[in-house]
Scaffold this motif. Sequence first.
Motif, short mmCIF file in Angstrom:
data_model
loop_
_atom_site.label_atom_id
_atom_site.label_comp_id
_atom_site.label_asym_id
_atom_site.label_seq_id
_atom_site.Cartn_x
_atom_site.Cartn_y
_atom_site.Cartn_z
N TRP A 347 1.00 -1.06 0.08
CA TRP A 347 0.00 0.49 0.45
C TRP A 347 0.92 1.57 -0.03
O TRP A 347 -0.01 2.10 -0.36
CB TRP A 347 -0.96 -0.03 0.94
CG TRP A 347 -0.23 0.49 2.17
CD1 TRP A 347 0.26 -1.17 3.67
CD2 TRP A 347 0.22 1.22 3.07
NE1 TRP A 347 1.29 0.03 4.65
CE2 TRP A 347 0.90 0.91 4.37
CE3 TRP A 347 0.07 2.53 2.65
CZ2 TRP A 347 1.79 1.32 5.01
CZ3 TRP A 347 0.34 3.72 3.72
CH2 TRP A 347 1.09 3.51 4.69
N TYR A 348 1.91 0.96 0.78
CA TYR A 348 2.59 2.35 0.91
C TYR A 348 3.31 2.91 -0.71
O TYR A 348 3.73 4.15 -1.20
CB TYR A 348 3.78 2.31 1.64
CG TYR A 348 4.50 1.20 1.95
CD1 TYR A 348 5.79 1.11 0.88
CD2 TYR A 348 3.90 -0.01 3.21
CE1 TYR A 348 6.58 0.20 1.22
CE2 TYR A 348 4.98 -0.80 3.05
CZ TYR A 348 5.83 -1.10 1.91
OH TYR A 348 6.95 -2.27 2.38
N TRP A 351 2.11 4.77 -3.34
CA TRP A 351 1.16 5.83 -3.42
C TRP A 351 2.73 6.87 -4.13
O TRP A 351 2.39 7.58 -5.31
CB TRP A 351 1.90 6.99 -1.91
CG TRP A 351 0.66 6.90 -0.50
CD1 TRP A 351 0.69 5.08 0.12
CD2 TRP A 351 0.07 7.69 -0.24
NE1 TRP A 351 -1.06 6.21 0.99
CE2 TRP A 351 -0.63 7.78 0.36
CE3 TRP A 351 0.32 8.98 -0.69
CZ2 TRP A 351 -1.37 8.16 1.23
CZ3 TRP A 351 -0.18 10.41 -0.24
CH2 TRP A 351 -1.30 9.31 0.92
N SER A 354 1.39 5.79 -8.20
CA SER A 354 1.08 6.53 -8.58
C SER A 354 1.02 8.05 -8.48
O SER A 354 0.62 8.58 -9.60
CB SER A 354 -0.61 6.77 -7.42
OG SER A 354 -0.97 7.42 -7.44
N LEU A 370 -3.76 2.03 -7.45
CA LEU A 370 -4.52 3.10 -5.24
C LEU A 370 -5.98 2.39 -5.35
O LEU A 370 -5.89 1.89 -4.03
CB LEU A 370 -4.96 5.24 -5.37
CG LEU A 370 -3.47 5.70 -5.78
CD1 LEU A 370 -4.16 6.31 -6.02
CD2 LEU A 370 -2.98 5.64 -4.61
N HIS A 373 -5.50 -0.80 -2.94
CA HIS A 373 -4.77 -1.12 -1.36
C HIS A 373 -5.94 -0.01 -0.63
O HIS A 373 -5.41 1.11 0.36
CB HIS A 373 -3.30 0.14 -1.38
CG HIS A 373 -2.78 -1.27 -2.47
ND1 HIS A 373 -2.34 -2.44 -1.91
CD2 HIS A 373 -2.04 -1.04 -3.63
CE1 HIS A 373 -0.75 -3.24 -2.49
NE2 HIS A 373 -1.27 -1.98 -3.90
N SER A 376 -6.56 2.27 2.47
CA SER A 376 -4.63 2.54 3.66
C SER A 376 -4.87 3.86 2.41
O SER A 376 -4.12 5.01 2.82
CB SER A 376 -3.50 1.73 2.92
OG SER A 376 -4.16 0.89 4.06
N ASN A 377 -5.20 3.80 1.04
CA ASN A 377 -4.87 5.17 0.06
C ASN A 377 -5.98 5.75 -0.19
O ASN A 377 -6.33 6.56 -0.94
CB ASN A 377 -4.69 4.40 -0.90
CG ASN A 377 -2.55 4.36 -0.77
OD1 ASN A 377 -1.94 4.38 -0.15
ND2 ASN A 377 -2.76 2.77 -1.30
N SER A 378 -7.37 6.31 0.53
CA SER A 378 -8.45 6.52 0.50
C SER A 378 -8.14 8.04 0.04
O SER A 378 -8.34 8.84 -1.40
CB SER A 378 -9.59 6.35 1.33
OG SER A 378 -9.06 7.09 2.47
N LEU A 380 -5.84 10.12 -1.25
CA LEU A 380 -4.79 9.96 -2.55
C LEU A 380 -5.68 9.66 -3.74
O LEU A 380 -5.86 10.48 -4.39
CB LEU A 380 -3.47 9.36 -2.73
CG LEU A 380 -3.06 9.49 -3.77
CD1 LEU A 380 -2.68 10.88 -3.65
CD2 LEU A 380 -1.31 9.19 -3.37
#
Length: 420
Positions: A347-348, A351, A354, A370, A373, A376-378, A380
């Motif tokens: 998930w990290y 970022w 993306s 994104l 994941h 966690s990335n909502s 962004l």
Amino acid sequence: MEFQAGRGEWFCAREWARLLGGQGRQAEALETLAPYVATGWWPATRAEAELLEGWGRVEEAIERARPYAEAGDRLALEFFARLLARQDRGDEAFTLLRAGIDDWFLADCLVDIAEGAGLDEDAAALLEGRVEAVPACGDPDCDNRRTEPFNAVGLLAAIRERQGRVEDAIALLHTRDTTSVNGRDQLADLLARHDRIEELRAYAAAEYHGHAARRLAEVLEERGDMEGAIDVYRQPGDSPAPRSHGAVLLSELLARHGRGDEAIEVMRTLAESPGGGEDWIVDTLCTLYADHGRAHDGLAHLDALKARRDGEEEWDFFRMRLALMADCGLLDEAIEQARAHPEGDTWYAAWSVSDLLAEAGRTEEAVAVLEQHLPSNSSLLAQRLIDLGRIKDAVRVLQEPRPEPAEPVWTGTFSTEPPF
């Protein structure tokens, strides 16, 4: 915003009420907040009181906030006291707060209010009774001692300084256990304000955190003494402050004054020193390389670091490589390498991938990455959707409830697996 306010979105309701109030539609503004206020939730009542005060309906604001303050809510009490003080009722506010003198938050508010109410000496008397440290365990022989509130010395020193008793303030601040709060040192700031540079210089040489040295360098820089500021950060070998702090601040100083190559050399030397390969230090160096058009040199540094680590490059360092590759015009290669990295499907990592895709104009692909994941990335993802004009989808993503983290079941043994 009006629609979301009616659906229970608090932040939308608050902003909608402010907009209505600004248009003179006060009754509608209060109606917007009413369902939230009816729950007894303090933030809603505070927002209501702020609107009322702004409209000149001060007595109504006071009456809305009073029950919460009298119930002992410290946030409400602080707000209520400042509200009273703004209406020249500092004496009343001071009386309310004095019972909470052992709470650092309320003590700080009391000292602020005392100044405008002409009650500095009354506040000082309260604090003097709190400055003497007491045993934390209640045992007079206990070595573990504390001051309640923890900021009593600093607050008393602030009063003495504004009374013109600077020597008393300095003497008090020399008795502190905790010298710095949020990266600022009250004694260093006081010495700087009163142009006591030699005392500040002596204090900076002994103060561990390096915050006094930074204040001294700031003063010298403000006066145009660039070389003097540089000398402060080039700490002598016996300085108690961590060497890395001074090096980073020195590099920032040099960069501010157009001496980018020197700034890079300072950070490069630090990064290549024993223990200097920490991610935040290398990141600072790579950022300097990028900012000064030397992204290729940054990549070379990361290559050397990777070689020293037997060809391994964890994500915290690899993401720096991606930004430098992008600066070199290697966006497609950066995207390909990011996806191939062992941590590229986390998930990290999403970022960074993306960001690269969006920079390459491939926003739809950035969204797809994104979406794999969530949640966690909502935040962004919502930003990317807005970039595509998909506002309703962005709102839907942000409103999606996050699952509550599961409470771990105690098995009677401690795990040896990360995270610890």
